[in-house]
Design an enzyme around this catalytic site. Structure first.
Site, PDB file in Angstrom:
ATOM      1  N   LYS A  11      39.235  54.761 -14.471  1.00 28.82           N
ATOM      2  CA  LYS A  11      39.983  56.028 -14.414  1.00 28.82           C
ATOM      3  C   LYS A  11      41.502  55.789 -14.357  1.00 28.82           C
ATOM      4  O   LYS A  11      41.955  54.662 -14.129  1.00 28.82           O
ATOM      5  CB  LYS A  11      39.495  56.827 -13.193  1.00 28.82           C
ATOM      6  CG  LYS A  11      38.050  57.324 -13.344  1.00 28.82           C
ATOM      7  CD  LYS A  11      37.673  58.247 -12.185  1.00 28.82           C
ATOM      8  CE  LYS A  11      36.257  58.780 -12.334  1.00 28.82           C
ATOM      9  NZ  LYS A  11      35.911  59.721 -11.223  1.00 28.82           N
ATOM     10  N   TYR A  51      33.041  66.443 -18.373  1.00 31.26           N
ATOM     11  CA  TYR A  51      32.612  66.780 -17.014  1.00 31.26           C
ATOM     12  C   TYR A  51      32.036  68.198 -16.923  1.00 31.26           C
ATOM     13  O   TYR A  51      32.037  68.796 -15.842  1.00 31.26           O
ATOM     14  CB  TYR A  51      33.776  66.617 -16.035  1.00 31.26           C
ATOM     15  CG  TYR A  51      33.975  65.191 -15.550  1.00 31.26           C
ATOM     16  CD1 TYR A  51      32.993  64.547 -14.797  1.00 31.26           C
ATOM     17  CD2 TYR A  51      35.152  64.496 -15.814  1.00 31.26           C
ATOM     18  CE1 TYR A  51      33.172  63.249 -14.331  1.00 31.26           C
ATOM     19  CE2 TYR A  51      35.341  63.191 -15.344  1.00 31.26           C
ATOM     20  CZ  TYR A  51      34.339  62.580 -14.607  1.00 31.26           C
ATOM     21  OH  TYR A  51      34.508  61.298 -14.136  1.00 31.26           O
ATOM     22  N   ASN A 114      39.108  58.033  -7.746  1.00 34.96           N
ATOM     23  CA  ASN A 114      38.189  57.017  -7.224  1.00 34.96           C
ATOM     24  C   ASN A 114      37.866  55.885  -8.205  1.00 34.96           C
ATOM     25  O   ASN A 114      36.804  55.286  -8.161  1.00 34.96           O
ATOM     26  CB  ASN A 114      36.922  57.681  -6.679  1.00 34.96           C
ATOM     27  CG  ASN A 114      36.164  58.465  -7.731  1.00 34.96           C
ATOM     28  OD1 ASN A 114      36.558  58.481  -8.895  1.00 34.96           O
ATOM     29  ND2 ASN A 114      35.065  59.089  -7.342  1.00 34.96           N
ATOM     30  N   HIS A 117      34.150  55.680 -13.251  1.00 31.60           N
ATOM     31  CA  HIS A 117      33.030  56.580 -13.539  1.00 31.60           C
ATOM     32  C   HIS A 117      31.859  55.741 -14.028  1.00 31.60           C
ATOM     33  O   HIS A 117      32.056  54.756 -14.744  1.00 31.60           O
ATOM     34  CB  HIS A 117      33.394  57.587 -14.641  1.00 31.60           C
ATOM     35  CG  HIS A 117      32.181  58.293 -15.189  1.00 31.60           C
ATOM     36  ND1 HIS A 117      31.649  59.412 -14.568  1.00 31.60           N
ATOM     37  CD2 HIS A 117      31.371  58.006 -16.245  1.00 31.60           C
ATOM     38  CE1 HIS A 117      30.553  59.780 -15.246  1.00 31.60           C
ATOM     39  NE2 HIS A 117      30.371  58.954 -16.258  1.00 31.60           N
ATOM     40  N   GLU A 128      26.722  60.352 -22.713  1.00 29.54           N
ATOM     41  CA  GLU A 128      28.100  59.923 -22.459  1.00 29.54           C
ATOM     42  C   GLU A 128      28.519  58.800 -23.405  1.00 29.54           C
ATOM     43  O   GLU A 128      29.676  58.743 -23.830  1.00 29.54           O
ATOM     44  CB  GLU A 128      28.247  59.497 -20.997  1.00 29.54           C
ATOM     45  CG  GLU A 128      28.126  60.688 -20.047  1.00 29.54           C
ATOM     46  CD  GLU A 128      28.243  60.313 -18.575  1.00 29.54           C
ATOM     47  OE1 GLU A 128      28.266  61.234 -17.734  1.00 29.54           O
ATOM     48  OE2 GLU A 128      28.326  59.108 -18.247  1.00 29.54           O
TER      49      GLU A 128
HETATM   50  P1  DAT Z   1      30.247  60.226  -9.353  1.00 29.24           P
HETATM   51  O1  DAT Z   1      31.559  60.004 -10.064  1.00 29.24           O
HETATM   52  O2  DAT Z   1      30.059  59.237  -8.222  1.00 29.24           O
HETATM   53  O3  DAT Z   1      29.080  60.283 -10.284  1.00 29.24           O
HETATM   54  P2  DAT Z   1      30.048  63.122  -9.155  1.00 29.24           P
HETATM   55  O4  DAT Z   1      29.367  63.071 -10.486  1.00 29.24           O
HETATM   56  O5  DAT Z   1      29.377  63.866  -8.054  1.00 29.24           O
HETATM   57  O6  DAT Z   1      30.354  61.635  -8.616  1.00 29.24           O
HETATM   58  O7  DAT Z   1      31.490  63.745  -9.318  1.00 29.24           O
HETATM   59  C1  DAT Z   1      32.293  63.433 -10.445  1.00 29.24           C
HETATM   60  C2  DAT Z   1      33.704  63.196  -9.977  1.00 29.24           C
HETATM   61  O8  DAT Z   1      34.226  64.412  -9.428  1.00 29.24           O
HETATM   62  C3  DAT Z   1      33.847  62.176  -8.845  1.00 29.24           C
HETATM   63  O9  DAT Z   1      33.896  60.835  -9.308  1.00 29.24           O
HETATM   64  C4  DAT Z   1      35.131  62.589  -8.226  1.00 29.24           C
HETATM   65  C5  DAT Z   1      35.096  64.113  -8.334  1.00 29.24           C
HETATM   66  N1  DAT Z   1      34.542  64.702  -7.102  1.00 29.24           N
HETATM   67  C6  DAT Z   1      33.255  64.726  -6.711  1.00 29.24           C
HETATM   68  N2  DAT Z   1      33.123  65.338  -5.522  1.00 29.24           N
HETATM   69  C7  DAT Z   1      34.359  65.702  -5.152  1.00 29.24           C
HETATM   70  C8  DAT Z   1      34.922  66.371  -4.020  1.00 29.24           C
HETATM   71  N3  DAT Z   1      34.139  66.797  -3.026  1.00 29.24           N
HETATM   72  N4  DAT Z   1      36.254  66.586  -4.000  1.00 29.24           N
HETATM   73  C9  DAT Z   1      37.050  66.168  -5.014  1.00 29.24           C
HETATM   74  N5  DAT Z   1      36.591  65.529  -6.112  1.00 29.24           N
HETATM   75  C10 DAT Z   1      35.282  65.302  -6.176  1.00 29.24           C
HETATM   76 MG    MG Z   2      28.550  61.648 -11.724  1.00 29.33          MG
END
Ligand code: DAT
Ligand code: MG
Length: 142
Positions: A11, A51, A114, A117, A128
């Site tokens: 990212k 997303y 973070n 991805h 994807e």
């Molecule tokens: P991952 O990336 O671990 O698959 P996810 O699919 O639940 O997690 O979410 C996609 C992204 O969205 C994640 O990497 C960071 C952001 N995200 C998820 N939960 C969040 C939150 N509570 N607050 C802010 N950003 C968040």
């Molecule tokens: Mg995810």
């Protein structure tokens, strides 16, 4: 264990932090092979579409704005159990909850930025990968 492919993104925070090589080293050390890679600066509509599953979530616009804030490295990882293995190397979504030694623990600080991805299932991995790469772009060893 079946050989799988998964879609990985380094990212914008990790690209800006000069951590592409460090993250690639972790993939390779874990037995994951990079079989395609490309640097991309996503447009807003590309990030929204990638997303789309999170469209209704409160963090959606922050997530999209972050993902378009700078270039990303997109790669396809191949190996035994690649989808799970990649997520294990990445660590928990929230760096504060990620285990020591994982990418998100070691290289990121907040859930908004973070570092990486990774696809979460065979179906999303297929979708994807197809979002960024054609079959001819994948240089599989198998
Ligand atoms: P991952 O990336 O671990 O698959 P996810 O699919 O639940 O997690 O979410 C996609 C992204 O969205 C994640 O990497 C960071 C952001 N995200 C998820 N939960 C969040 C939150 N509570 N607050 C802010 N950003 C968040
Ligand atoms: Mg995810």
């Amino acid at each position: 264990m079946a050989v799988e492919r998964t879609l990985s993104i380094v990212k914008p925070d990790a690209v800006a932090g000069n951590n592409i090589g460090e993250i690639y080293r972790r993939f390779e050390t874990a037995g994951l092979r990079i079989i395609a890679a490309r640097m991309v600066h996503l447009t807003q509509s590309q990030a929204e579409s990638f997303y789309a599953v999170h469209r209704e979530r409160p963090f959606f616009s922050a997530l999209v704005n972050f993902m378009i804030s700078g270039p990303v490295m997109v790669q396809v990882l191949e190996g035994d159990d690649a989808i799970r293995k990649n997520r294990e190397v990445m660590g928990a979504t929230n760096p504060a909850e990620a285990a020591a030694g994982t990418i998100r623990h070691d290289l990121a600080e907040t859930v908004d930025a973070n570092a990486a991805h990774g696809s979460d299932s065979p179906e999303t991995a297929r979708e994807e990968i197809a979002f960024f790469f054609g079959e001819d772009d994948l240089h599989s060893r198998n």
